[in-house]
Structures are given as structure tokens and as C-alpha cells.
Motif scaffolding. Structure first.
Motif, PDB file in Angstrom:
ATOM      1  N   ASN A 133     -10.024 -10.116   1.803  1.00  0.00           N
ATOM      2  CA  ASN A 133      -9.437  -8.970   2.409  1.00  0.00           C
ATOM      3  C   ASN A 133      -7.820  -8.594   2.276  1.00  0.00           C
ATOM      4  OD1 ASN A 133     -12.038  -9.023   3.871  1.00  0.00           O
ATOM      5  ND2 ASN A 133     -11.498  -9.700   5.422  1.00  0.00           N
ATOM      6  N   GLY A 134      -7.110  -9.754   2.075  1.00  0.00           N
ATOM      7  CA  GLY A 134      -5.580  -9.659   1.955  1.00  0.00           C
ATOM      8  C   GLY A 134      -5.415  -8.976   0.465  1.00  0.00           C
ATOM      9  N   TYR A 136      -7.380  -6.929  -0.901  1.00  0.00           N
ATOM     10  CA  TYR A 136      -7.849  -5.508  -0.885  1.00  0.00           C
ATOM     11  C   TYR A 136      -6.499  -4.607  -0.219  1.00  0.00           C
ATOM     12  CZ  TYR A 136     -12.474  -5.295  -2.571  1.00  0.00           C
ATOM     13  OH  TYR A 136     -13.568  -5.483  -3.529  1.00  0.00           O
ATOM     14  N   ASP A 137      -5.873  -5.291   1.076  1.00  0.00           N
ATOM     15  CA  ASP A 137      -5.042  -4.544   1.882  1.00  0.00           C
ATOM     16  C   ASP A 137      -3.463  -4.681   1.276  1.00  0.00           C
ATOM     17  OD1 ASP A 137      -4.102  -6.766   3.098  1.00  0.00           O
ATOM     18  OD2 ASP A 137      -5.191  -6.575   4.868  1.00  0.00           O
ATOM     19  N   SER A 139      -1.849  -7.661   1.530  1.00  0.00           N
ATOM     20  CA  SER A 139      -1.274  -8.731   2.080  1.00  0.00           C
ATOM     21  C   SER A 139      -1.310 -10.228   1.517  1.00  0.00           C
ATOM     22  CB  SER A 139      -1.720  -8.807   3.451  1.00  0.00           C
ATOM     23  OG  SER A 139      -3.094  -9.145   3.736  1.00  0.00           O
TER      24      SER A 139
END
Length: 339
Positions: A133-134, A136-137, A139
């Protein structure tokens, strides 16, 4: 053709994760089915929608590590599979002293490197899903990640213990293993049918000792081969549900999965025997039962990333980039293809 427009089959096979997001609006919610509570955790993760509902039944599981020749290990005086990198290095020297090539890798093609080797770094993160997820965003990053640095060094070592890896194909890799020319190679229970076709081979499936932490290393990597999902508008969806319940929740159906289809079930309450699925499948099943598995996360990648990752591994083993440069390559390719 005009008549078929908009028509969908009653049952889909989907890969889960990114594939689930694409098809979820067309699929029947199966959360109330009896067998869903019996799915192993990794199977559940891949087919759970953003709404928390279950949208498919896992077909089977596959797993990988090093496939190794037990006869060659004994010939070199190795009594048990190594669980640390130091032990692997010591065993490789024993094998070489006995005139045996320790490893072979199919680095000619991007597939194994991009899907299996890079996955080591993602699967070993404290929270792989949060890491993805990180990515993708924005972070999270591969750059400077100590786990990926370890993986990079492990890949370089794996490559160094073989010969001509960048010109070795999957077929050449498999042939060398089956002919007893090498002791170990990256592989999984998908090699069992080939092993069965060669009489007298005594093979096992062992973990990949990436570092010197035996507890971290003592796991195999596994994933679900796919899921059966039902078209929510199907006129026979109850019949399909009945069949799925027979398959996953009755002794007869469970025996069909293990004995007739010879697959490793993605469920907790039943397993396949070694006679059904062979030594590699039996090793994988034991690790699953003991909860000693990492996931396979390539189904979460943006389209084209697995190939780009494989090409980055090829640069690493060819010496065109160092470990830090390799991590930067992974990040650059992810950023380019995730847009």
C-alpha cells in the motif's frame, strides 16, 4: 457476436487481489458459505473485497523454496537442510568438495526472478500488505530497505554458486536438477510431476536461507493458484454453491480435490497425503499446517512490474548495478508502471 455481448460465464477463475478489484462488481458474495471459515489465511486475504466479503473459492496452493536432491546432500555429508545463510555457504563448499555443483538458477528469463526472487523482500516485510500500500501511495520505498538489501545479497550468492545463469532457461534448470547435475535450485511443488517421471529421485522442498536468522528463514513461500468465483447474475448460482459446498465441506468432495485432482487444498481441516501429491507437496503441506509460510504478492503488482523486476535482477547478477542500485531500479520501475 452481438448476441454474446454482455454475457458472462456462470463460474469465473480469477487470480484475486488486483484481479478481484477488476471483477468484484460482477461476482456473487460467498461470505455465508460454510467452507469460507475453513480457508487458510493467505487464501482468505486474496479474495476478500474492500467490503470485507468473500468472492471466491480457492482452487489450490503452490509454494516454493529450494528444491534439493537428498541423495547428493548425503553424498556430500550434509545431514539436514540449512536454515541460515552461513550454513548454506558451508554446505555449498561441502558439495563442491564432493564434485557437485551446489546451485543452478534460470536467470535467462525474467519470470522466476521477477515473480519469486523479488517476492522474498516483500513477503519478509513486517507487514507486506502495508508495504505494498505504501508503494502505491508513495509512503514506502524499496530504496534503503534493509530486508531488500539482504535479499539482493542472497540473490547474488545464489547466482554465484551456479554456472552461466544468464543463459540458463527453465528447461535447462529443470533438466540439470533431474539429471543429478546440481544439488539445489529455486522451485516449487509444480516440479513434482517432472520428478515423478524420473525413477529413483529423492527430492525435498526446503526454505531459502536469506540471512542468519533461522527462525525468519524457516518458512516456505506460498500462494493460491486462483479462485473459482460465481457470476452474481447466473441463473444456476445455487447449484454452483451446492457443488462448492460438496467440494470443500464433504469427505467425498475433499477426497476429489486431493486424490483425483492431486492438489494441495487451501483449507485448514483437510490435507493431501504424500502418496497423492509427492514429496514436495508433502513438505509444503507440513509447513502450511505449522503456519510457517510467507505469502506470494506478485498478484498485487501493477501490470508489467514483474517483468521489469526480473530485468532488474538480471542487471544485479550481471554486475551492472550494486545492491543499492538494484533497489533504486525496483523503485524506478514501480513508479513508472504504477501510474
Amino acid at each position: 457476436v452481438e448476441e454474446l455481448t454482455g454475457e458472462l460465464p456462470d463460474v469465473f477463475t480469477i487470480l484475486g487481489n488486483q484481479d478481484l478489484k477488476l471483477w468484484q462488481s460482477e461476482l456473487e458474495d460467498l461470505s455465508d458459505q460454510a467452507w469460507t471459515a475453513d480457508m487458510i489465511d493467505i487464501a482468505r486475504e486474496g479474495i476478500t473485497g474492500d467490503d470485507g466479503n468473500i468472492y471466491g473459492m480457492p482452487v489450490s496452493v503452490e509454494g516454493y523454496g529450494y528444491v534439493y536432491n537428498k541423495q547428493l546432500f548425503r553424498q556430500a555429508g550434509i545431514e539436514e537442510a540449512p536454515l541460515t545463510l552461513s550454513a548454506l555457504q558451508a554446505d555449498a563448499e561441502k558439495l563442491k568438495s564432493a564434485g557437485i555443483q551446489p546451485l543452478i538458477g534460470a536467470y535467462m528469463d525474467w519470470y522466476q526472478a521477477g515473480n519469486f526472487l523479488v517476492n522474498l523482500g516483500i513477503a519478509r516485510q513486517p507487514d507486506p500488505q502495508a508495504f505494498l500500500n505504501g508503494l502505491y501511495d508513495g509512503s514506502a520505498t524499496f530504496v534503503g530497505n534493509d530486508i531488500f538489501r539482504q535479499v539482493a545479497e542472497f540473490i547474488k550468492y545464489d547466482y554465484s554458486q551456479g554456472k552461466n545463469g544468464l543463459s540458463t532457461s527453465f528447461n535447462a534448470q529443470t533438466t540439470a536438477l533431474m539429471n543429478g547435475e546440481v544439488a539445489m535450485t529455486l522451485g516449487g511443488n509444480w516440479l513434482q510431476p517432472t520428478i515423478d517421471s524420473h525413477s529413483g529421485l529423492e527430492m525435498g522442498l526446503m526454505p531459502l536461507p536469506v540471512n542468519d536468522n533461522a527462525e525468519e528463514n524457516d518458512k516456505l513461500y506460498m500462494g493460491v493458484t486462483g479462485y473459482w468465483a460465481i457470476n452474481k447474475d447466473s441463473e444456476v448460482k445455487q447449484e454452483v454453491k451446492d457443488f462448492m459446498n460438496w467440494l470443500g465441506a464433504t469427505p467425498e468432495g475433499q477426497a476429489h480435490i486431493t486424490k483425483e485432482m492431486k492438489m494441495i487444498p487451501a483449507f485448514n481441516s483437510f490435507s493431501a497425503s504424500e502418496e497423492d501429491i509427492g514429496a514436495l507437496g508433502a513438505d509444503l503441506s507440513r509447513y502450511i499446517k505449522e503456519g510457517k509460510v510467507y505469502g506470494s504478492y506478485n498478484s498485487y503488482y501493477p501490470d508489467g512490474v514483474a517483468q521489469a523486476f526480473g530485468e532488474a535482477v538480471q542487471k544485479l547478477v550481471a554486475g551492472k548495478v550494486d545492491a543499492d542500485g538494484f533497489l533504486q531500479e525496483l523503485q524506478n520501475e514501480w513508479d513508472r508502471l504504477a501510474k
